[in-house]
Design a protein around this motif. Structure first.
Motif, PDB file in Angstrom:
ATOM      1  N   GLU A  59       4.524   7.789   8.216  1.00  0.00           N
ATOM      2  CA  GLU A  59       3.427   6.877   7.872  1.00  0.00           C
ATOM      3  C   GLU A  59       3.399   6.489   6.397  1.00  0.00           C
ATOM      4  N   CYS A  60       4.449   5.868   5.930  1.00  0.00           N
ATOM      5  CA  CYS A  60       4.551   5.486   4.517  1.00  0.00           C
ATOM      6  C   CYS A  60       4.126   4.027   4.335  1.00  0.00           C
ATOM      7  N   ALA A  61       3.104   3.809   3.511  1.00  0.00           N
ATOM      8  CA  ALA A  61       2.602   2.471   3.213  1.00  0.00           C
ATOM      9  C   ALA A  61       3.522   1.787   2.204  1.00  0.00           C
ATOM     10  N   GLU A  79      15.138   9.949  -6.836  1.00  0.00           N
ATOM     11  CA  GLU A  79      14.953   8.931  -7.878  1.00  0.00           C
ATOM     12  C   GLU A  79      13.891   7.908  -7.474  1.00  0.00           C
ATOM     13  N   ARG A  80      13.989   7.398  -6.250  1.00  0.00           N
ATOM     14  CA  ARG A  80      13.024   6.393  -5.809  1.00  0.00           C
ATOM     15  C   ARG A  80      11.651   7.025  -5.590  1.00  0.00           C
ATOM     16  N   SER A  89       0.371   2.503  -2.373  1.00  0.00           N
ATOM     17  CA  SER A  89       1.368   1.988  -1.434  1.00  0.00           C
ATOM     18  C   SER A  89       2.631   1.723  -2.241  1.00  0.00           C
ATOM     19  N   ALA A  90       3.773   1.967  -1.620  1.00  0.00           N
ATOM     20  CA  ALA A  90       5.053   1.918  -2.337  1.00  0.00           C
ATOM     21  C   ALA A  90       5.379   0.517  -2.829  1.00  0.00           C
ATOM     22  N   SER A  91       5.646   0.405  -4.119  1.00  0.00           N
ATOM     23  CA  SER A  91       6.011  -0.885  -4.718  1.00  0.00           C
ATOM     24  C   SER A  91       7.450  -1.260  -4.388  1.00  0.00           C
ATOM     25  N   ILE A  92       8.236  -0.286  -3.983  1.00  0.00           N
ATOM     26  CA  ILE A  92       9.613  -0.502  -3.528  1.00  0.00           C
ATOM     27  C   ILE A  92       9.782   0.346  -2.265  1.00  0.00           C
ATOM     28  N   GLU A 119      13.690  -6.814   2.530  1.00  0.00           N
ATOM     29  CA  GLU A 119      13.274  -7.645   1.390  1.00  0.00           C
ATOM     30  C   GLU A 119      12.608  -6.791   0.306  1.00  0.00           C
ATOM     31  N   ALA A 120      11.914  -5.716   0.728  1.00  0.00           N
ATOM     32  CA  ALA A 120      11.241  -4.804  -0.210  1.00  0.00           C
ATOM     33  C   ALA A 120      12.205  -3.746  -0.758  1.00  0.00           C
TER      34      ALA A 120
END
Length: 158
Positions: A59-61, A79-80, A89-92, A119-120
């Motif tokens: 459940e990762c936003a 790293e990420r 919420s994850a910017s990448i 795309e993200a």
């Protein structure tokens, strides 16, 4: 509505639905059945067994061009993860984003989300159908197997 508001809204805390936002800030809810939860849990455990580094998360936003989407399971390199761990919420996108198809999803919706995650900046997007069959994708299209986790099975079994 913004994702931060969804996360802090008291009436949305204990809903038995997966919540996402579309590009207009509207809440989209998807009810989840037991089989969906089973595949999600099994995929998470398999990823953890094959990968010794990074973080496997359910459940990762993820911020996308169509609002915040919530991947069923993700794998993120150290790293990420260090870039997104304190974000709402994850910017990448994490390197691997997995979606499990529910009976309420259409194939077009699944393909749309696959493209949003790529795309993200997801490296691979995996789709699991209602029979547990896995398909693996990267920016070039469908893969014979995952390049990041080559031993991951093409069929999730009970």
């Amino acid at each position: 509505m913004r994702w931060e508001e969804v996360c802090e809204h008291k009436q949305l805390q204990d809903l038995p639905f997966k919540i996402e936002l579309n590009k207009w800030g509207q809440i989209v809810m998807s009810p989840v059945k037991i089989k969906h939860s089973f595949y999600q849990g099994r995929i998470q455990r398999l990823l953890e067994s094959f990968l010794n580094t990074g973080e496997v998360m359910p459940e990762c936003a993820i911020n996308t061009s169509d609002g915040v989407k919530v991947a069923d399971v993700v794998w993120c390199s150290e790293e990420r993860f260090s870039k997104i761990e304190n974000e709402v919420s994850a910017s990448i996108a994490p390197e691997i984003c997995v979606e499990v198809k529910s009976s309420g999803n259409t194939l077009e919706e699944m393909e749309f989300k696959r493209n949003l995650y790529l795309e993200a900046k997801a490296v691979e997007v995996w789709l699991c159908n209602e029979q547990g069959q896995m398909k693996f994708y990267n920016e070039q299209g469908e893969l014979e197997q995952s390049l990041l986790v080559p031993k991951f099975p093409k069929q999730i079994k009970r």
